[in-house]
Design an enzyme around this catalytic site. Structure first.
Site, short mmCIF file in Angstrom:
data_model
loop_
_atom_site.label_atom_id
_atom_site.label_comp_id
_atom_site.label_asym_id
_atom_site.label_seq_id
_atom_site.Cartn_x
_atom_site.Cartn_y
_atom_site.Cartn_z
N TYR A 32 45.54 18.01 -25.23
CA TYR A 32 44.63 18.85 -26.00
C TYR A 32 44.89 18.64 -27.49
CZ TYR A 32 42.27 23.05 -27.75
OH TYR A 32 41.46 23.92 -28.43
N ASP A 68 50.29 13.81 -32.20
CA ASP A 68 49.90 15.21 -32.34
C ASP A 68 51.13 16.05 -32.05
OD1 ASP A 68 49.01 17.80 -32.06
OD2 ASP A 68 47.18 17.27 -30.99
N LYS A 79 50.59 25.49 -36.59
CA LYS A 79 51.03 26.77 -37.15
C LYS A 79 52.52 26.94 -37.27
CE LYS A 79 49.74 28.35 -32.55
NZ LYS A 79 49.06 27.09 -32.21
#
Length: 425
Positions: free
Chosen positions: A142, A237, A265
């Site tokens: 994802y 990622d 984050k």
């Protein structure tokens, strides 16, 4: 009716599905979502006063636990000076310097506001740099909800059983090619079928959005080699693994240097932030230096930067945090394997460092196909039992258990005791 149930009923009248992110909806596990009122260290408390040991940690970034005093103080001090400037601030320079210092593959970095935005921007830069249009991703990985990445994606897309998303024009996904995680032959096949057309390969170096699936030995090394041979950029990622597996993320953990990296984050200690970076010659494609455009009013937000810097400096100054946290993760997995073995349950325990996952399948999980053999109904029953006994894990079979530095041996042993009781009931 509980206060959480009342809030959910109100929310459903004004928010799609009553939630602002699909995986919060509890559709995959049954029941209604808990509305959280407060969090402290490894514990969260809902609006009805129920307290849980939290293994979500805002989906990973609360590596030092919730409401850490140094992080809270830094954010509050920054907020007193202003919430947003729409202009440059000193903290974003310090953040960029710190990341470039600690992650050797990154020479220049650009702050953004989410992992999705970081990935979207990195792919645009990769296409601008190479002059090619196609991108390879892996089934079950994802990379946020930008149009081109919602192709056989993991995370909530797996949970809801939607392989792609409505509203994504065919043309947006046409240049996204999908390979099989841990299968280099599938990658080589795509390169041979599209010679000279592939700009980049993007991968979660540890796939943590289809549960937790580690790379097979040699897989990342061979991927690095093939990308170099083919003139394609390798993008890691690290929205989940960055600053979690170690200060230099999965690339340091496995000793692989990507061309570009995306973060989320965790560099804001849980606040809305992201970043993408890489080699100088690649990142100099970004405006205003180059002709790849990307912008954002809130990028480098002073409050988010202050919170993130507080967290990253603590992690940098105390490397033992990673050693202790990863050891706790390994202890949890080893004990959990023992429980599963004694119970005879058809389950697999996967994990790397502080990331773990219990799959409800008898088949070893090494990729998207094997992850999808998991019994999501059985996981739902397990989830509800844990929740009713004060253990809060992700409401999805295909998410990670996140260990933080403040989870104690007592917390973990209590969790393991509840899990063992589940199979005894």
């Amino acid at each position: 009716m509980s206060i959480s149930e009342q809030l959910f009923e109100r929310a459903k009248r004004v928010i799609p599905g009553g939630v602002n992110s699909p995986v919060r909806a509890f559709q995959a596990v049954g029941g209604n979502p808990r509305f959280i009122a407060h969090a402290e260290k490894e514990m969260i408390t809902d609006v009805d006063g129920n307290t849980y040991i939290d293994y979500i940690g805002s989906w990973g970034p609360m590596i030092l636990g919730h409401n850490h005093p140094a992080i809270k103080a830094a954010a509050m001090a920054a907020a007193e000076k202003g919430l947003s400037f729409g202009a440059s601030c000193p903290a974003e320079v310090e953040m960029a310097e710190l990341i470039c210092e600690m992650v050797p593959s990154i020479e220049l970095i650009r702050m953004v506001n989410s992992g999705t935005e970081a990935v979207m921007s990195a792919l645009r830069v990769a296409r601008g740099y190479t002059g090619k249009s196609k991108v390879i991703k892996f089934e079950g990985c994802y990379h946020g909800h930008s149009d081109g990445m919602l192709v056989k994606a993991g995370s909530g897309v797996m949970t809801s059983g939607v392989p792609d998303s409505a509203g994504v024009p065919e043309g947006c996904a046409r240049d996204t090619l999908t390979a099989v995680y841990n299968d280099m032959e599938s990658v080589r096949t795509l390169f041979s079928e599209c010679p000279g057309e592939i700009a980049a390969v993007i991968i979660e170096p540890v796939a943590a959005n289809m549960g937790v699936v580690a790379p097979k030995e040699g897989f990342l090394e061979e991927l690095r080699q093939v990308c170099t041979e083919q003139g394609a950029l390798l993008i890691f990622d690290e929205v989940i693994t960055g600053f979690r597996l170690g200060f230099d993320g999965a690339q340091g953990y496995y000793g692989i240097e990507p061309d570009m990296t995306t973060f989320g984050k965790i560099i804001g200690a849980g606040m809305p932030v992201g970043a993408y970076g890489g080699r100088r010659d690649i990142m100099e494609m970004v405006a205003p230096v180059g002709n790849v455009y990307q912008a954002g009013t809130l990028s480098g937000n002073p409050v988010a930067m202050a919170a993130g810097l507080a967290q990253l400096h603590i992690l940098k100054d105390h490397p033992e945090i990673y050693r202790n946290m990863n050891e706790m993760g390994e202890y949890f997995r080893n004990e959990l394997r023992g429980i599963v073995s004694r119970s005879g349950a058809p389950c697999q325990v996967n994990g790397v460092g502080s990331l773990s996952c219990l799959f409800f399948t008898a088949e070893p999980v090494t990729d998207y196909r094997s992850a999808k053999t998991a019994d999501v109904k059985a996981f739902g029953e397990y989830f509800r039992y844990l929740l009713s006994h004060g253990i809060y894990v992700a409401p999805s079979q295909f998410e990670a258990v996140f260990m933080s530095s403040v989870h104690t041996r007592e917390d973990v042993d209590k969790t393991l005791s509840v899990i063992e009781d589940y199979w005894r009931k």
